[in-house]
Design an enzyme around this catalytic site. Structure first.
Site, PDB file in Angstrom:
ATOM      1  N   GLY A   1       0.775  -1.220   0.000  1.00 57.84           N
ATOM      2  CA  GLY A   1       0.000   0.000   0.000  1.00 57.84           C
ATOM      3  C   GLY A   1       0.800   1.258   0.000  1.00 57.84           C
ATOM      4  O   GLY A   1       1.480   1.590  -0.958  1.00 57.84           O
ATOM      5  N   CYS A   2       0.720   1.959   1.080  1.00 55.72           N
ATOM      6  CA  CYS A   2       1.274   3.299   1.115  1.00 55.72           C
ATOM      7  C   CYS A   2       2.780   3.246   1.065  1.00 55.72           C
ATOM      8  O   CYS A   2       3.443   4.250   1.191  1.00 55.72           O
ATOM      9  CB  CYS A   2       0.836   4.022   2.351  1.00 55.72           C
ATOM     10  SG  CYS A   2       1.635   3.400   3.802  1.00 55.72           S
ATOM     11  N   GLY A   3       3.317   2.104   0.873  1.00 50.94           N
ATOM     12  CA  GLY A   3       4.750   2.063   0.713  1.00 50.94           C
ATOM     13  C   GLY A   3       5.266   1.052   1.660  1.00 50.94           C
ATOM     14  O   GLY A   3       6.416   0.647   1.646  1.00 50.94           O
TER      15      GLY A   3
ATOM     16  N   CYS B   1       4.553   4.865   7.762  1.00 53.13           N
ATOM     17  CA  CYS B   1       3.203   5.260   7.419  1.00 53.13           C
ATOM     18  C   CYS B   1       2.252   4.127   7.667  1.00 53.13           C
ATOM     19  O   CYS B   1       1.085   4.194   7.344  1.00 53.13           O
ATOM     20  CB  CYS B   1       3.115   5.676   5.973  1.00 53.13           C
ATOM     21  SG  CYS B   1       3.236   4.312   4.871  1.00 53.13           S
TER      22      CYS B   1
END
Lengths: 266, 266
Positions: A96-98, B97
């Site tokens: 996902g976000c990294g 994150c």
């Protein structure tokens, strides 16, 4: 967690204490085995451990759990299951976000980043603007992060990804391939600054990290420890400096001194 | 990647094709061993593989690399090193994150989420507003994500974390502990919607996923496949629907039909 920061606004600095989000490493032990360590905010740690186990299909419901103990001081969770821990099929998958998976948690291995370079505060907002302008995929679809390397005047390399960690990894890969020495350069990201980003900056020997958004408590700690100037919350004519303001401009120390005195005396 | 979406604006729907960020699973093979699989944007994959290896201290420079081959069709990287792969000390560490590490990549294991529930489009912006109001830590420090579970009228549980994945995990843990059946509920997040979030929604049997921000191509694919209504880009009086609009309101299908016809005829 409160941190003293320097506020830049239209060429002048002031100083005040602001709240930043707390980030800690949290270890989930299952039946005595370390299953995962994740960086997180120390709230609802018990729920985090249980939810992680549920999404990983290690538990189906609370019926599968004998006990969950959270040691808040050590930030460990000790989980006991009714049935033995299922075997894990695939080792690693970042998402996902990294995602940002890493095999190391080794801030203490890094020597401080040393630099003779100073950065003119006036250029900070324009570097963020350059980053924005360079974001090709972002302008197509949004939902993307951009990372860039700068020499303080222009962007030398730019990478984009749905994940901010991936964007940084791509930037690192490109500099390796192109034989760019990242030392003394500036790392710029659209993403929030967590401790990973500082770890990566230290690895690249970049003494400046700039982001449009906010840092975590741990990233400030790591930045201070490693001699990295951490700049966040950059807008058109203002930003915050979270660590090592002395590298910001040749006369920065004097400016900060004055700002500090004026704050102290009021 | 272009996707046909439904735009809601002040009570009316229209339809158009918009660009969304592409997300794929990318596998890094080192000397024939799968080192990591990460979700990413398929640009600069070679750089991503090299940068990942560098940050993991598996390579120091290009001198350590014999070859890197990227198979764009399969989205695999094959890396050959000069020296044998170093042993990995710690297995897993999710980061920043929200990291989002998982042991499974198993969208195909999930049965479609079925629901009799419909959601009134008018309530969507107010649910995002409720989420914003409930974000205690966010208002203190920014740099934080919030996830919530709703029954369509109010928020039942709320969790916050520096990572959007962690926030969802905490939410899941809380519903398990409180014995809340998440079926037929609505999952709301401040974070971007990548495929992981859909995987977690499917696991919780929530037929609606709402976010203030954008979804990736893979999350749209998974949402369509799993029968989940995916809503993004929510503002005060508008939002986008990326999949299964038929669950949005009892008369949604007719509305969409008309919108579609009016678009087609112009």
């Amino acid at each position: 967690m409160l941190h003293m920061v320097y506020h830049y606004y239209k060429g002048r600095f002031s100083q005040s204490e602001i709240d930043v989000v707390t980030e800690i490493p949290f270890r989930i032990m299952v039946d005595g085995v370390e299953l995962a360590t994740m960086m997180c905010t120390p709230v609802k740690l018990r729920e985090l451990a249980l939810g992680f186990l549920a999404f990983e299909r290690i538990i189906e419901s609370m019926d599968d759990v004998v006990s969950v103990e959270v040691d808040e001081d050590e930030s460990d969770a000790y989980v006991q299951l009714k049935k033995p821990l299922k075997i894990i099929e695939r080792r690693i998958f970042t998402s996902g976000c990294g995602g940002g998976v890493t095999f190391h948690l080794d801030y203490h291995d890094y020597p401080p980043v040393r630099t003779e370079r100073t950065l003119d505060p006036k250029t900070v907002p324009s570097l963020i603007q350059d980053l924005h302008d360079a974001a090709v995929l972002y302008h197509q679809s949004r939902g993307i992060h951009t990372a860039a390397l700068s020499d303080g005047e222009k962007l030398i390399a730019v990478a984009e990804d749905v994940g901010r960690h991936n964007a940084l990894d791509k930037l690192r890969g490109e500099t390796l391939e192109r034989g760019i020495d990242t030392r003394d350069h500036i790392l710029i990201s659209t993403g929030r600054i967590s401790s990973d980003m500082l770890r990566k900056a230290a690895r690249m020997n970049t003494p400046f990290v700039i982001s449009r958004t906010s840092p975590t408590s741990l990233s400030i700690y790591v930045a201070k420890r490693l001699g990295i100037t951490l700049i966040g919350y950059v807008r058109r004519d203002k930003f915050n400096v979270y660590s090592h303001p002395e590298n910001l401009a040749s006369r920065m120390e004097a400016v900060v001194e004055r700002a500090w005195n004026s704050v102290s005396s009021t």
